[in-house]
Write a protein that holds these residues in place. Structure first.
Motif, short mmCIF file in Angstrom:
data_model
loop_
_atom_site.label_atom_id
_atom_site.label_comp_id
_atom_site.label_asym_id
_atom_site.label_seq_id
_atom_site.Cartn_x
_atom_site.Cartn_y
_atom_site.Cartn_z
N THR A 1 0.67 -7.73 5.40
CA THR A 1 -0.40 -7.18 5.41
C THR A 1 -0.77 -6.21 6.62
O THR A 1 -1.80 -5.42 6.54
CB THR A 1 -1.66 -7.95 5.15
OG1 THR A 1 -1.64 -8.93 6.43
CG2 THR A 1 -1.40 -8.74 3.95
N GLY B 1 0.80 -1.18 0.16
CA GLY B 1 0.17 -0.03 -0.04
C GLY B 1 0.82 1.16 0.23
O GLY B 1 0.32 2.38 -0.10
N ARG B 2 2.07 1.17 -0.03
CA ARG B 2 3.02 2.37 -0.07
C ARG B 2 4.32 2.04 -0.58
O ARG B 2 4.57 0.89 -0.75
CB ARG B 2 3.17 2.94 1.26
CG ARG B 2 3.93 1.92 2.44
CD ARG B 2 4.21 2.56 3.83
NE ARG B 2 4.94 1.63 4.68
CZ ARG B 2 5.16 2.04 5.80
NH1 ARG B 2 4.56 3.00 6.42
NH2 ARG B 2 5.56 1.05 6.55
N GLN C 1 2.38 0.11 -3.81
CA GLN C 1 1.27 0.57 -3.55
C GLN C 1 -0.05 -0.25 -4.24
O GLN C 1 -0.85 -0.29 -3.49
CB GLN C 1 1.16 2.02 -4.16
CG GLN C 1 2.05 3.17 -3.83
CD GLN C 1 3.42 3.03 -4.49
OE1 GLN C 1 3.86 2.06 -5.05
NE2 GLN C 1 4.38 4.05 -4.76
N GLN C 2 0.42 -0.92 -5.08
CA GLN C 2 -0.80 -1.83 -5.67
C GLN C 2 -0.11 -3.10 -5.61
O GLN C 2 -1.12 -4.15 -6.23
CB GLN C 2 -1.05 -1.34 -7.31
CG GLN C 2 -1.23 0.11 -7.63
CD GLN C 2 -2.47 0.21 -6.72
OE1 GLN C 2 -3.35 -0.58 -6.65
NE2 GLN C 2 -2.68 1.73 -6.36
#
Length: 906
Positions: free
Chosen positions: A504, A429-430, A476-477
């Motif tokens: 996660t 996610g980053r 990010q993805q």
């Protein structure tokens, strides 16, 4: 009129050398080796010179080609050192002129003079009559030629890159600047790619930086008339007030010297020779004349001297370079002429194989890539072993040259691993920054990241050490779970796979750092950017600044109600509840720490050093701390109420790069009583000479540290020694001193209504300023631009020039004639002058077309000026009058500040 002409020459742009002139063919033979002039950096006694004028068949004006040797400024050359050749004769046109460099010769000049009666004798008499002027002209012509060659090489590279791919300019421009010693405006590289090239080529003449190697080659003089002229030119707007350009100074000097030989029949025009193989393409800045006064073209060949080998060195002496790279580049710097000329020729990289055999690989200097490009096509890395020692060598003119050494490596499969602390930093996610280490990383071509679905993403990376790279992983993805990092290396057919794991978990709480009596604390853990709110024992805290380091996040917390937060007791066990942005909540058990020490500042006093006083800078009541001074300040203990044995004071710069501990053990802290202590700080001993800017302090113990509090501002002081002012108030004064780049602005009044702004990076030791008022100027320093201090340099009143006296007489006559007419109102004062405006030099004798500083209210009665009859002409420097002591400072108010003490900062 003479003074006006001199002022006009100094302030005008030098005429560009953009007129194509004749072409000369020049070859040099030393022993059995012949080289074209483009590969000859210096001549030697006994060299055979062959010179021929390559004039078109249709040349209608016959020229006389003259080769002249010089042997110093005080020793006229004998008539036999002048050789001539009539280019209109078939023998000269075909065979040229062959000469041998005589013993004791130091310079060589080539003349192309219109063929007339007595022309050769006139030229010989001119050179023998003033050999020093032609020696200086030879040196300046060589200097200007070398500097112009660097500039043309830079401009050609920028144009080529802009035409091919403007996006490459951002990476190539710094390498060009480093290789060619060219000044590049970093702001240009932040513009759109299409606008970068015009910006980089702006103000071309001031782009050239001083190059010690080329200066040593031409033996340029750095004192005397040329130095004075270069300094005067450096005050002009064209040179950006102090950005010294040897190219512009040489052009000014050449024009002044050759113009002094102007007669009714002949004028001497400088010609810069651009070497291309065995040809010198002459370029002129003035159209030649074939009518009286006829033009004699003058150009110079390299000086007769010992070879000045280039001081070339590796950019990173400890760097490793991969032999398998398709384009192996060895970064070097220190010798711009290696990149702008062909003096260094037949260069090669000598590599020693494992069997002891030396192999020479062709090497080509490439300014765009910042070093030598090595052709490795004929190299067999397998026969060289793992690590290879190599060195550059070749020729510098006729002399052998041994260059820097490098260490090369071969690519091979190796063990990669994540740096310690980065294994748990991969959070989806980053974008995450991690570090990989291996035996060597010089052969790496790139990285790719593959997720479990097989999708590959490009990874931005850069080497940070010979054995470590930094990666920015685009997560990010990415999906959580197993990831594969692919490493591509030169010479390896398949990329090497490295297994990684992405997590996660949105956040993990490690600890809470909260002390009794505080209304703020710090939460430590991972992925704390998802924290929305925190409560401790039911008291709400607001998240603040987040910092991440080596896989650990640190989140600042501040209580919404500070009074309620201070109910925490030391050692108390509390429950920390954290609410995430997605609605989930986490909890943590923590213990309240002991109260942190806290002190308050009572008073401060600055004791300047003798060196501070010698700068002639008065800090007034600014409360600043100059480098070299001693700061004494007193504090009162608040928590605890008295000083304990382990309580100390820590003083540091605002960015934390410099810090010092003051305690009773090192003598930096003395107790007045149990609650009050006096601290003494010597910044020079505590921080060295590199610290400046805001200082802060805090109380520290063995187990805790208090909050930072502002203390003072540490400043570096310039030294202002003298200010020379002309008699005309409308003309600017000249402020002389050292470290003037530390000044941000100068003004004659404390309100700075008419200021002179100093540009960033100003390297000069003199600058134009308004006339001081009562002997004082007010200054703002770069280290403390919000504070105003005073400067009291020694005042030197320059005598009025003849031109000033005539203008003053004209004004008095005009005032008398206008007494019967209506008095017209004077125009209001113009805007504040800045250092980038065209402020005239003191005593130049020309009115300023830009806003000028106001004149002093009245001259000092102690000023001593020589009579006007003793003033030197405007074309020569004015004599130095007796120095004038500065007026006594205004009486300071009877207060703590007047006694040297400064109140605590608010």
């Amino acid at each position: 009129m003479a003074a006006l002409c001199v002022t006009r020459v100094v302030r005008a742009d030098p005429a560009p050398f953009d007129l194509a002139g004749p072409i000369l063919e020049v070859k040099v033979t030393r022993g059995t080796v012949s080289l074209p002039i483009a590969e000859v950096p210096n001549l030697a006694a006994g060299d055979h010179l062959w010179v021929r004028a390559d004039l078109p068949a249709s040349q209608s004006a016959p020229y006389l080609l003259v080769v002249a040797f010089l042997r110093g400024s005080t020793n006229p050359p004998p008539p036999s050192w002048f050789q001539k050749c009539d280019t209109s004769e078939r023998k000269c046109a075909d065979a040229g002129l062959s000469v041998i460099v005589p013993d004791d010769a130091r310079q060589v000049l080539l003349f192309l003079a219109p063929r007339t009666g007595g022309d050769f004798k006139t030229l010989v008499n001119a050179v023998r009559g003033r050999p020093g002027a032609f020696v200086r002209a030879s040196q300046d012509l060589n200097q200007a030629t070398l500097d112009r060659g660097r500039l043309e090489r830079y401009l050609a590279a920028v144009r080529a890159l802009n035409d091919a791919d403007p996006r490459r300019l951002k990476d190539a421009a710094p390498l060009l600047a480093r290789s060619l010693a060219i000044k590049v405006d970093e702001k240009c590289l932040t513009r759109l790619p299409e606008l970068q090239a015009p910006c980089l080529m702006d103000a071309q003449n001031s782009l050239i930086l001083d190059d010690g190697h080329s200066t040593s080659i031409v033996q340029a003089l750095t004192s005397g008339a040329a130095g004075d002229l270069a300094m005067e030119a450096s005050y002009t707007p064209q040179l950006s007030y102090g950005y010294y350009s040897p190219y512009i100074a040489s052009i000014f000097d050449i024009a002044r010297i050759l113009d002094s030989f102007h007669t009714a029949k002949y004028q001497y025009l400088p010609a810069l020779g651009r070497p291309e193989g065995d040809r010198l393409r002459l370029t002129l800045n003035t159209p030649p004349s074939f009518y009286d006064p006829k033009s004699v073209l003058v150009t110079a060949l390299p000086a007769v001297e010992q070879a000045q080998l280039p001081p070339l060195h590796a950019v990173d002496p400890q760097g490793l370079y991969c032999t398998r790279k398709s384009a192996l580049v060895l970064p070097v710097e220190g010798a711009p002429l290696v990149f702008s000329t062909r003096y260094a020729h037949d260069m090669a990289l000598r590599v020693t194989r494992a069997d002891g055999v030396d192999v020479d690989l062709p090497a080509t200097a490439n300014a765009e890539q910042g070093g030598f490009v090595i052709d490795t096509s004929a190299f067999e890395p397998a026969a060289a072993g793992g690590r290879i020692r190599a060195s550059l060598h070749g020729y510098w003119g006729f002399d052998r040259y041994e260059g820097p050494a490098f260490e090369l490596v071969n690519s091979h499969p190796q063990s990669w691993r994540l740096a310690s602390g980065d294994s748990g930093a991969l959070i989806v996610g980053r974008e995450d920054v991690v570090h990989l280490t291996a035996a060597e990383v010089s052969c790496v071509d790139g990285f790719m990241l593959r997720d479990p679905a097989g999708k590959e993403l490009k990874v931005d990376w850069k080497p940070v050490h010979p054995d470590e790279v930094e990666l920015k992983l685009p997560l990010q993805q990415a999906a959580p779970g197993a990831l594969t990092l692919l490493v591509s290396e030169s010479g390896q057919h398949e990329p090497q796979a490295i297994a990684l794991t992405a997590f996660t978990e949105a956040a993990h709480l490690d600890a809470l750092d909260l002390h009794a009596g505080d209304d703020h604390g710090e939460l430590r853990g991972s992925r704390l950017d998802e924290v929305a709110s925190v409560s401790v024992k039911g008291i709400a805290f607001t998240p603040g600044v987040l910092e991440a380091s080596q896989g650990t996040d640190r989140l600042e917390l501040s209580a919404q109600d500070p009074q309620v937060a201070r109910v925490f007791r030391s050692g108390e066990s509390v429950t920390v509840k954290v609410t995430l942005k997605d609605g989930r909540s986490l909890s943590l058990r923590a213990a309240i720490g002991a109260p942190r020490p806290r002190v308050s500042l009572l008073a401060a006093n600055v004791q300047p050093s003798a060196a501070n006083l010698a700068t002639k800078i008065d800090l007034l009541d600014s409360g600043l701390l100059p480098q070299g001074a001693t700061l004494t300040f007193s504090v009162r203990a608040e928590q605890p109420a008295s000083f304990g044995g382990d309580l100390a004071i820590e003083v540091a710069t605002a960015d934390g790069s410099f810090s010092a501990r003051l305690d009773s053990a090192n003598g930096g802290l003395l107790l007045e009583n149990a609650a009050v202590a006096v601290a003494t700080l010597d910044p020079a001993r505590a921080f060295g000479q590199g610290a400046f800017g805001a200082l802060r302090f805090r109380a520290v113990t063995a187990h805790a540290a208090g909050d930072w509090q502002p203390l003072t501002t540490l400043v570096r002081l310039p030294a202002v020694t003298q200010i020379s002012c002309p008699a005309t108030p409308q003309l600017a004064c000249k402020l002389s001193g050292e470290r003037l780049f530390l000044i941000d602005a100068v003004a004659p009044d404390r309100a700075f209504t008419q200021l002179t702004q100093i540009p960033d990076g100003f390297p000069g030791n003199a600058l134009p300023v308004p006339h001081p008022v009562d002997g004082r100027l007010f200054v703002r320093l770069r280290d403390a631009p919000a504070s105003v201090i005073a400067a009291t340099p020694t005042l030197v009143q320059l005598p009025p020039s003849a031109d000033e006296l005539s203008r003053a007489e004209a004004r008095r006559a005009g005032d008398t004639g206008a007494a019967a007419s209506a008095v017209q109102p004077a125009p209001p004062n113009s805007a504040a002058a800045t250092i980038t405006s065209a402020a005239p030099n003191p005593g130049a004798g020309a009115p300023s077309s830009q806003p000028t500083p106001p004149s002093p209210q009245s001259p000092s009665p102690a000023a001593v000026s020589p009579p006007a009859s003793e003033a030197m002409p405007a074309s020569a420097p004015a004599p130095s009058p007796a120095p004038v002591p500065a007026p006594a400072a205004e009486p300071a108010p009877a207060s703590a500040a007047a006694a040297g003490a400064t109140p605590p900062p608010r």
